[in-house]
Design a protein around this motif. Structure first.
Motif, short mmCIF file in Angstrom:
data_model
loop_
_atom_site.label_atom_id
_atom_site.label_comp_id
_atom_site.label_asym_id
_atom_site.label_seq_id
_atom_site.Cartn_x
_atom_site.Cartn_y
_atom_site.Cartn_z
N PHE A 20 0.85 -1.20 0.00
CA PHE A 20 0.00 0.00 0.00
C PHE A 20 0.88 1.24 0.00
O PHE A 20 1.40 1.65 1.02
N PHE A 21 1.11 1.78 -1.18
CA PHE A 21 1.83 3.03 -1.32
C PHE A 21 0.99 3.99 -2.12
O PHE A 21 0.90 3.88 -3.35
N PRO A 22 0.32 4.94 -1.49
CA PRO A 22 -0.46 5.92 -2.24
C PRO A 22 0.44 6.65 -3.23
O PRO A 22 1.54 7.08 -2.89
N GLU A 23 0.00 6.75 -4.46
CA GLU A 23 0.79 7.40 -5.48
C GLU A 23 0.80 8.91 -5.25
O GLU A 23 -0.25 9.55 -5.26
N PRO A 24 1.96 9.51 -5.03
CA PRO A 24 2.00 10.96 -4.86
C PRO A 24 1.47 11.66 -6.10
O PRO A 24 1.84 11.30 -7.22
N LEU A 34 13.72 10.13 -5.43
CA LEU A 34 14.18 9.66 -4.13
C LEU A 34 13.16 8.74 -3.44
O LEU A 34 13.52 7.95 -2.56
N ASP A 35 11.90 8.86 -3.82
CA ASP A 35 10.83 8.13 -3.14
C ASP A 35 11.08 6.63 -3.07
O ASP A 35 10.90 6.00 -2.03
N ALA A 36 11.49 6.06 -4.21
CA ALA A 36 11.61 4.60 -4.28
C ALA A 36 12.57 4.04 -3.25
O ALA A 36 12.35 2.95 -2.71
N GLY A 129 2.18 14.40 8.32
CA GLY A 129 1.58 13.71 7.20
C GLY A 129 2.62 13.15 6.25
O GLY A 129 3.66 13.76 6.01
N ILE A 130 2.34 11.96 5.72
CA ILE A 130 3.26 11.26 4.81
C ILE A 130 2.81 11.46 3.37
O ILE A 130 1.62 11.41 3.05
N LEU A 131 3.77 11.65 2.48
CA LEU A 131 3.52 11.61 1.04
C LEU A 131 4.80 11.13 0.38
O LEU A 131 5.86 11.73 0.56
N GLY A 132 4.72 10.02 -0.33
CA GLY A 132 5.90 9.44 -0.94
C GLY A 132 6.86 8.93 0.11
O GLY A 132 6.46 8.30 1.09
N PRO A 209 12.75 12.13 6.12
CA PRO A 209 12.52 10.83 5.48
C PRO A 209 11.62 9.99 6.36
O PRO A 209 11.61 10.15 7.59
N ASN A 210 10.85 9.10 5.77
CA ASN A 210 9.96 8.24 6.55
C ASN A 210 10.76 7.29 7.44
O ASN A 210 11.91 6.96 7.16
N PHE A 211 10.12 6.84 8.51
CA PHE A 211 10.76 5.93 9.46
C PHE A 211 9.69 5.13 10.19
O PHE A 211 8.50 5.49 10.18
#
Length: 606
Positions: A20-24, A34-36, A129-132, A209-211
């Motif tokens: 589940f990765f919402p498409e930015p 960088l997202d990938a 909030g997260i995006l990508g 960056p996400n964590f």
């Protein structure tokens, strides 16, 4: 960070669920590329119930206030190129120069659900909030804000003062601690204000960056409604089920709780040695890799005494809080991944946490003193036990919260300074071990095992990292910022660089034979001015950011082939003496931003 989850696991054991990765829907440039590489470390990788979407609207007055040159260079983005920097700025503002609204914004971010030890009143991220592959903190209230939240977090916004403090604190932690810190990649000024106890303050958003947090594997049992499959509590239970199974399946040979505990123990032990205090230990303010995250209460403390924080937390008492966290995590992992759990192992894990923290404490202290255990076996055998005993003795003294530093009491640093020190007024246990440690250090100095400079630098205070001094100086900076955006950004960057330059006390890459007398840093590179005890002459040690082309040093990249075998590396950093063969002779170095007291230097180095 070590490998994170590439795909979640469904609630039917052994069956892979859809990622589940919402498409930015914004930005097609640098951030998208960088997202990938970052999305695998996102909470969304743990399952489809990890996040809740919410609407956001663009903030047309948002501007870029600061950018992390170090991080982007390490990750292949040449922000030294004006065109690249402009493109990155547009990407950042388009994606994250936003705020939560009532559903009319037309764009979405995703708030990650997480719980806490003993339950939690919030549902997860209340202002993030997260995006990508990235997340933005300070974007307003998300659907996961608790109705019982404190005033500071009730608005969901972040002040520019908070944002700049997080930049400084996270950069110091990232540079000195073994498992680092989640970096602030950019600070965005929103163009709006919020009312605080200090009056109206500018709002800001920080991009990271996400964590994944250990709290992602704990329930939030006090948040939201219950009783139906669509209720907050039902979804929260599914979330924890997904997450615990996902991380267990990702590395079947590793017990997740033991892995997380080991990394946290290493971090805590180093933070003790360096007297860096994050405040209350929570499973939400650390990542599964052990990296620190969220620096609202972060500060330095002047000794190893048990100093209280603003909420009653104690420096040095993290072990008790870790024990509660391990119990909580064990409960959820044993519930959803029962085949992997061993109740007897939990006690061993906790015992190993304390041992690992103590070993790291000792190792960091030895490294800070410049001692190679292989070359100084006698000192390396006596010192660790004695320094741990001194830590424990100091921990028997409990002090109330005093942000500007404790009431003056003898600390081992004072025994190194010229003149006499009265240790008689210390409690008996602390007095005896202080004398023993001071005697050992004096003998080591006489034999040349430890230099005065190394010892005095390590034990010296970091006044710029105390909460009151840090926040008041940031507030003064903000009050004097000009309207010109370019000048504003430049002043903020220079302020951050100076604060970090003045606050560093531990340089893991620097050779043990090198005594540091002064230092300067622009975060992506540093110059340490000092004395090489082996060669008997002044030298300059340089540290920079490793890039694809070489080593970034103060505005330029030195090619890899020039550095040859002289470069010492650790992750994304590299270190080398400025007079190394082949190093660019036209490299312009800034003067020291911070100089240690003159008495730290040995007579031959003056």
């Amino acid at each position: 960070m070590h490998d994170q989850l590439a795909s979640p696991i469904s609630r039917d054991a052994g069956v892979a669920a859809e990622v589940f990765f919402p498409e930015p829907d914004t930005g097609t440039g640098i951030l998208r590329r960088l997202d990938a590489g970052l999305e695998a470390g996102s909470p969304q990788a743990l399952g489809p119930n990890m996040c809740v979407a919410f609407s956001v609207r663009r903030l047309p007055a948002s501007t870029l206030a600061w950018i992390n040159t170090r991080w982007f260079l390490e990750n292949g983005v040449d922000v030294l190129d004006a065109g690249v920097l402009d493109a990155l700025t547009r990407d950042l503002l388009e994606r994250y120069g936003v705020c939560a609204d009532d559903g009319q914004g037309g764009s979405q971010l995703f708030a990650d659900r997480y719980g806490g030890t003993g339950g939690a009143f919030h549902g997860g991220s209340g202002r993030c909030g997260i995006l990508g592959g990235f997340n933005a903190k300070g974007i307003g209230r998300t659907p996961l804000v608790s109705p019982n939240v404190d005033k500071t977090h009730s608005t969901g916004v972040m002040t520019l003062n908070e944002a700049i403090k997080e930049v400084i604190d996270s950069e110091v932690a990232a540079a000195e601690l073994p498992t680092g810190a989640v970096p602030i990649l950019a600070v965005i000024e929103t163009g709006e204000y919020t009312q605080t106890d200090a009056g109206p303050e500018r709002c800001a958003i920080v991009v990271r960056p996400n964590f994944i947090r250990p709290a992602h594997f704990e329930r939030s049992i006090f948040f939201g409604d219950s009783g139906t499959p669509a209720s907050a509590q039902f979804i929260d239970a599914l979330r924890v089920c997904d997450a615990t199974r996902a991380i267990s399946a990702r590395r079947p040979d590793v017990y997740p709780i033991e892995d997380m505990a080991g990394r946290v123990a290493t971090q805590v032990g180093a933070a003790w040695a360096l007297r860096l205090f994050q405040g209350q230990f929570l499973t939400s303010n650390v990542t599964v890799d052990g990296a620190m995250v969220d620096f609202g209460a972060f500060r330095s403390v002047p000794s190893w005494r048990r100093i209280h924080g603003m909420l009653g937390e104690c420096f040095g008492n993290e072990g008790n809080q870790i024990a509660g966290a391990l119990d909580s995590l064990y409960f959820y992992f044993s519930k959803y991944v029962p085949a992997r759990q061993d109740a007897a192992a939990l006690k061993d894990i906790y015992a190993n946490v304390l041992k690992a923290a103590d070993r790291t404490f000792q190792a960091v202290a030895l490294r800070a003193l410049g001692v190679d255990p292989a070359e100084n076996a006698g000192f390396a055998k006596a010192f660790p036990e004695l320094i741990s005993a001194y830590f424990r003795a100091q921990q028997t003294t409990v002090l109330p919260f005093q942000d500007r530093g404790e009431t003056r009491a003898v600390w081992i640093y004072d025994t190194l300074a010229p003149g006499t020190v009265d240790v008689e007024r210390l409690p008996a246990r602390e007095r005896d071990v202080t004398r023993q440690l001071a005697s050992l250090l004096q003998a080591a100095r006489s034999s040349g095992t430890v230099s005065l400079s190394r010892a005095a630098n390590f034990f010296s205070s970091r006044p710029w990292l105390t909460y009151t001094i840090s926040t008041s100086s940031i507030r003064t900076l903000i009050r004097k910022l000009p309207d010109d955006l370019g000048v504003r950004a430049e002043k903020i960057a220079r302020f951050v660089n100076r604060h970090v330059s003045c606050s560093r006390r531990y340089w893991p890459l620097a050779p043990g034979r090198f005594d540091i007398h002064g230092q300067v840093s622009d975060l992506a590179s540093s110059a340490l001015y000092g004395f090489d005890r082996v060669e008997g002459r002044p030298r300059v040690w340089l540290e920079g950011t490793r890039t694809g082309g070489g080593l970034y040093l103060f505005g330029r990249v030195v090619p890899r082939d020039v550095l040859a075998d002289s470069l010492v590396t650790d992750g994304g950093r590299g270190g080398i003496f400025a007079d190394a063969a082949g190093l660019a002779p036209d490299l312009v170095l800034p003067p020291p931003a911070y100089a240690y007291p003159a008495w730290h230097r040995a007579p031959e180095a003056v």
